[in-house]
Design a protein around this motif. Structure first.
Motif, PDB file in Angstrom:
ATOM      1  N   ALA A  14      16.670 -57.040   5.583  1.00 14.28           N
ATOM      2  CA  ALA A  14      15.786 -56.023   6.170  1.00 14.28           C
ATOM      3  C   ALA A  14      16.439 -55.360   7.380  1.00 14.28           C
ATOM      4  O   ALA A  14      16.359 -54.135   7.547  1.00 14.28           O
ATOM      5  CB  ALA A  14      14.458 -56.656   6.569  1.00 14.28           C
ATOM      6  N   ALA A  18      17.605 -51.465   7.665  1.00 11.29           N
ATOM      7  CA  ALA A  18      17.091 -50.665   8.779  1.00 11.29           C
ATOM      8  C   ALA A  18      18.238 -50.072   9.586  1.00 11.29           C
ATOM      9  O   ALA A  18      18.173 -48.933  10.036  1.00 11.29           O
ATOM     10  CB  ALA A  18      16.192 -51.525   9.668  1.00 11.29           C
ATOM     11  N   VAL A  30      12.664 -53.237  14.393  1.00  8.24           N
ATOM     12  CA  VAL A  30      12.560 -53.989  13.136  1.00  8.24           C
ATOM     13  C   VAL A  30      13.059 -55.409  13.349  1.00  8.24           C
ATOM     14  O   VAL A  30      12.432 -56.374  12.911  1.00  8.24           O
ATOM     15  CB  VAL A  30      13.344 -53.284  12.006  1.00  8.24           C
ATOM     16  CG1 VAL A  30      13.476 -54.182  10.786  1.00  8.24           C
ATOM     17  CG2 VAL A  30      12.679 -51.972  11.641  1.00  8.24           C
ATOM     18  N   VAL A  34      10.856 -58.787  12.884  1.00  4.45           N
ATOM     19  CA  VAL A  34      11.224 -59.835  11.928  1.00  4.45           C
ATOM     20  C   VAL A  34      11.307 -61.187  12.621  1.00  4.45           C
ATOM     21  O   VAL A  34      10.908 -62.210  12.062  1.00  4.45           O
ATOM     22  CB  VAL A  34      12.568 -59.469  11.239  1.00  4.45           C
ATOM     23  CG1 VAL A  34      13.179 -60.653  10.531  1.00  4.45           C
ATOM     24  CG2 VAL A  34      12.359 -58.316  10.266  1.00  4.45           C
TER      25      VAL A  34
END
Length: 63
Positions: A14, A18, A30, A34
């Protein structure tokens, strides 16, 4: 592969996606999301729920 390893790999993917798509400061948001989401979720548990979670981790879920 343990569930923790799966979550770590998913979080890494992820962040890399990003980093490729979003500007730098959004990528940082982000990354913080996370990392912070599981920590905040754990901190919201009652002490008895935390103990129950620790026992379940030691014992292994689904066994």
């Amino acid at each position: 592969m343990s569930p923790v390893q799966k979550y770590a790999i998913g979080a890494g993917i992820a962040v890399v996606v990003a980093w490729l798509i979003l500007p730098g400061w959004l990528t940082l948001l982000v990354l913080l999301g996370v990392v912070a989401a599981p920590v905040v979720g754990y901190m919201m548990l009652d002490p008895s729920q935390r103990e129950r979670l620790k026992r379940a981790r030691r014992r292994g879920l689904g066994r």
